[in-house]
Write an enzyme that holds these catalytic residues in place. Structure first.
Site, PDB file in Angstrom:
ATOM      1  N   ASP A   1       2.823  -4.911   8.058  1.00 15.26           N
ATOM      2  CA  ASP A   1       1.588  -4.164   7.856  1.00 15.26           C
ATOM      3  C   ASP A   1       0.443  -5.184   7.908  1.00 15.26           C
ATOM      4  O   ASP A   1       0.273  -5.970   6.979  1.00 15.26           O
ATOM      5  CB  ASP A   1       1.655  -3.444   6.503  1.00 15.26           C
ATOM      6  CG  ASP A   1       0.325  -2.801   6.104  1.00 15.26           C
ATOM      7  OD1 ASP A   1      -0.683  -3.017   6.800  1.00 15.26           O
ATOM      8  OD2 ASP A   1       0.318  -2.091   5.077  1.00 15.26           O
TER       9      ASP A   1
ATOM     10  N   CYS B   1      -4.726   2.571  -3.818  1.00  8.04           N
ATOM     11  CA  CYS B   1      -3.495   3.048  -3.149  1.00  8.04           C
ATOM     12  C   CYS B   1      -2.321   2.112  -3.388  1.00  8.04           C
ATOM     13  O   CYS B   1      -1.470   1.926  -2.516  1.00  8.04           O
ATOM     14  CB  CYS B   1      -3.686   3.232  -1.642  1.00  8.04           C
ATOM     15  SG  CYS B   1      -4.890   4.473  -1.228  1.00  8.04           S
TER      16      CYS B   1
ATOM     17  N   GLN C   1      -4.707  -5.708   6.517  1.00  6.16           N
ATOM     18  CA  GLN C   1      -5.661  -6.633   5.890  1.00  6.16           C
ATOM     19  C   GLN C   1      -5.601  -8.025   6.499  1.00  6.16           C
ATOM     20  O   GLN C   1      -6.354  -8.906   6.070  1.00  6.16           O
ATOM     21  CB  GLN C   1      -5.410  -6.729   4.378  1.00  6.16           C
ATOM     22  CG  GLN C   1      -5.616  -5.449   3.615  1.00  6.16           C
ATOM     23  CD  GLN C   1      -7.059  -4.965   3.585  1.00  6.16           C
ATOM     24  OE1 GLN C   1      -8.006  -5.710   3.839  1.00  6.16           O
ATOM     25  NE2 GLN C   1      -7.235  -3.687   3.285  1.00  6.16           N
TER      26      GLN C   1
ATOM     27  N   HIS D   1       0.875  -1.177   0.000  1.00  5.56           N
ATOM     28  CA  HIS D   1       0.000   0.000   0.000  1.00  5.56           C
ATOM     29  C   HIS D   1       0.919   1.237   0.000  1.00  5.56           C
ATOM     30  O   HIS D   1       2.026   1.186   0.548  1.00  5.56           O
ATOM     31  CB  HIS D   1      -0.824  -0.055   1.290  1.00  5.56           C
ATOM     32  CG  HIS D   1      -1.917   0.948   1.414  1.00  5.56           C
ATOM     33  ND1 HIS D   1      -1.680   2.258   1.741  1.00  5.56           N
ATOM     34  CD2 HIS D   1      -3.262   0.820   1.291  1.00  5.56           C
ATOM     35  CE1 HIS D   1      -2.854   2.893   1.818  1.00  5.56           C
ATOM     36  NE2 HIS D   1      -3.819   2.048   1.546  1.00  5.56           N
TER      37      HIS D   1
HETATM   38  C1  LIG Z   1      -5.864   0.341   4.447  1.00  3.02           C
HETATM   39  C2  LIG Z   1      -4.458  -0.084   4.405  1.00  3.02           C
HETATM   40  C3  LIG Z   1      -3.438   0.759   4.856  1.00  3.02           C
HETATM   41  C4  LIG Z   1      -3.711   2.144   5.364  1.00  3.02           C
HETATM   42  O1  LIG Z   1      -4.598   2.095   6.455  1.00  3.02           O
HETATM   43  P1  LIG Z   1      -5.325   3.418   6.980  1.00  3.02           P
HETATM   44  O2  LIG Z   1      -6.405   2.875   7.859  1.00  3.02           O
HETATM   45  O3  LIG Z   1      -5.858   4.147   5.780  1.00  3.02           O
HETATM   46  O4  LIG Z   1      -4.319   4.213   7.721  1.00  3.02           O
HETATM   47  C5  LIG Z   1      -2.154   0.287   4.800  1.00  3.02           C
HETATM   48  N1  LIG Z   1      -1.869  -0.937   4.346  1.00  3.02           N
HETATM   49  C6  LIG Z   1      -2.819  -1.788   3.918  1.00  3.02           C
HETATM   50  C7  LIG Z   1      -2.438  -3.146   3.441  1.00  3.02           C
HETATM   51  C8  LIG Z   1      -4.149  -1.374   3.923  1.00  3.02           C
HETATM   52  O5  LIG Z   1      -5.093  -2.201   3.493  1.00  3.02           O
END
Ligand SMILES: *Cc1c(COP(=O)(O)O)cnc(C)c1O
Length: 406
Positions: free
Chosen positions: A199, A364, A202, A121
Site C-alpha cells: 500500500d 481510518c 503515503q 489503514h
Molecule cells: C488514504 C489511504 C488509503 C485509502 O486511500 P483512498 O484514496 O481513500 O482510497 C489506504 N492506505 C493508506 C496508507 C492511506 O493513507
C-alpha cells in the site's frame, strides 16, 4: 534548490483566509491540494478533448486515448514498472486493494494465511477480512511496539507454506512511520510463496518508487494524495501474475469477444479496466507527475523531512504533549495529543478557528488507536508547499489550545 513562494503561487487555493486567518493547510495525508498545471490539464480535457477512449474512430476519441496512454507511460516511468500494461487505472488505493483481494479468491483455501500489520489503514484490513470470509483463510497481524515500530520477529514466526498474501503499507498514514518493506519483502520471498502487496498511498507522494527493485507483486496508490484529482489511482501488478488471475469487474472495454456462449477477455491493462475510465483525471495524474518531477523528488523529500523535524522539535517542548511514533523513522506526518486536555477534536476545532487545517480522530486506523488506548490523535501532515512559518502557527495554536482546554 526550489523557491517555495514560486511553488505556493501555483496553488491558488492556498491563497485564502479561513475564519479570518491565512489558511494553513496541514491535512495533506488526507488529500493534497492540486497545482494550477494539473487543474489546467483537467480543464483542457473537458473543454477541448472530451470523448470516450479506445472506442472511437473519430479524432477526439483518438486524441483522448493518446493522452491517457501517454499518462500511463509517465506513471510506468514514475514507479519504474517493466511494462506500461502493468499499470492499471483505478479510482484509488481502496479500489486497488479490494480488486487484489477479490481476484485472489480462487488462490486461497481454508486455513491459508494472510499477513498484514497493526499499522494498516482500514482499506488494507477489511478487504482481507472479506477474503477470509469467502475462503476460510485466517488473518495474522504483525504487532508494533510502544514507538509504533513493527515487530518483525513475529513475521518470521508467522511466515510458512500457509502464507498466501503479505500486505503492508510502506508509510503509515496515521503516524507517518516508514516501514522496512525491503526487509519484509526479502523475508517473505525467502520463507513463502505469498503474493506481496504494498500500500503506497503515503509513500508515492514522498519517495522515489521502484517496483522492480522492490520486487513486490502489487503496488497501489491514490492520485489525490499526490497533487492529482480525486477519483484517480493506480494498481501496479506484475505481468505474469495479472495474466494468471481472473478479471474483477465485467463490462465494456475488458472483453476480447463477448457472446452468450461465453466471453474472452482483453489483454492487459484493459482486462482490469472495465467501463468508462476517469479519462480527464487519469490524464491529470500524468500532469501531477510532471509537477513532482519538475520540483524534484529529492527536494520534496528533503523539505518535508525538514518540516517534520522542525515541527516535532517544537511540539515536544510543549509540556504534556505526546508524539506517537516519536522515535520511529517517519516521513510527512506528526501525530500527537495534549495529555489531560480531553479529546483530539477539541484541539482540531481550536486550530480551525485560527485557519489551521489538521486531521483529528482515528485516521481510518482504529487498531492503532486501540493499541495506544486513545480515541484519536491530532495529525499534521506536510506537502511541498508548507512553510516553516506555518509550523510556527501550528505550534502557537497548539499552545493556545492547551491554555483553553486545561
Ligand atoms: C488514504 C489511504 C488509503 C485509502 O486511500 P483512498 O484514496 O481513500 O482510497 C489506504 N492506505 C493508506 C496508507 C492511506 O493513507
Amino acid at each position: 534548490m526550489f523557491d517555495i513562494q514560486e511553488i505556493r503561487s501555483q496553488f491558488t487555493i492556498l491563497n485564502q483566509q479561513v475564519n479570518g486567518k491565512p489558511l494553513v493547510y496541514l491535512d495533506n495525508a488526507a488529500t493534497s491540494q492540486k497545482p494550477n498545471s494539473v487543474l489546467e490539464v483537467w480543464n483542457k480535457y473537458y473543454t477541448e478533448l472530451n470523448a470516450n477512449v479506445h472506442r472511437g474512430i473519430h479524432t477526439l476519441s483518438q486524441l483522448a486515448t493518446e493522452e491517457m496512454e501517454l499518462s500511463r507511460r509517465k506513471i510506468q516511468k514514475f514507479i519504474n514498472a517493466k511494462h506500461d500494461f502493468e499499470v492499471i487505472f483505478t479510482k484509488g488505493t481502496t479500489e486497488g486493494l479490494n480488486l487484489i483481494a477479490y481476484i485472489l479468491t480462487q488462490k486461497l483455501k481454508k486455513d491459508d494465511e494472510i499477513i498484514i500489520s497493526y499499522l494498516e489503514h482500514h482499506s488494507n484490513i477489511v478487504p482481507w477480512q472479506l477474503l477470509c470470509e469467502r475462503t476460510g483463510a485466517k488473518l495474522r497481524v504483525i504487532p508494533i511496539d510502544e514507538n509504533g515500530i513493527l515487530q518483525l520477529d513475529y513475521l518470521d514466526e508467522y511466515l510458512s507454506e500457509k502464507t498466501k498474501v503479505v500486505s503492508v503499507n510502506q508509510v503509515s498514514n496515521a503516524l507517518g512511520i516508514v516501514n522496512p518493506i525491503e526487509e519484509i519483502i526479502a523475508k517473505t520471498r525467502k520463507n513463502s510463496d505469498a503474493y506481496i502487496v504494498i500500500d503506497g498511498a503515503q509513500s508515492a507522494p514522498h519517495f522515489t518508487i521502484d517496483v522492480q527493485k522492490m520486487d513486490c507483486d502489487f503496488f497501489v496508490f491514490s492520485g489525490h494524495k499526490m497533487y492529482a484529482p480525486m477519483g484517480t489511482g493506480i494498481l501496479y501488478g506484475k505481468q505474469e501474475i495479472l495474466e494468471d488471475l481472473p478479471p474483477f469487474h465485467g463490462g465494456g472495454e475488458m472483453i476480447a469477444t463477448c457472446s452468450f456462449d461465453g466471453t474472452t477477455y482483453a489483454g492487459l491493462p484493459f482486462k482490469y479496466e472495465a467501463g468508462t475510465p476517469n479519462v480527464g483525471g487519469n490524464i491529470a495524474l500524468g500532469a501531477a507527475i510532471d509537477f513532482i518531477e519538475k520540483v524534484g523528488q529529492s527536494n520534496i523529500q528533503n523539505h518535508e523531512n525538514a518540516l517534520l523535524e522542525y515541527a516535532q522539535r517544537q511540539l515536544l517542548e510543549i509540556e504534556n504533549l505526546k508524539v506517537y511514533g516519536e522515535k520511529a523513522n517517519r516521513t510527512g506526518v506528526v501525530s500527537f495529543n495534549l495529555e489531560g486536555t480531553g479529546i483530539s477534536s477539541d484541539v482540531g476545532m481550536i486550530l480551525d478557528k485560527m485557519g489551521i487545517a489538521v486531521r483529528t480522530g482515528h485516521h481510518c486506523t482504529q487498531p492503532i488507536m486501540d493499541f495506544f488506548n486513545i480515541a484519536g490523535t491530532v495529525r499534521a501532515s506536510f506537502a511541498i508547499y508548507n512553510t516553516f512559518q506555518e509550523i510556527d502557527s501550528l505550534v502557537e495554536g497548539v499552545k493556545k489550545a492547551q491554555r483553553m482546554l486545561s
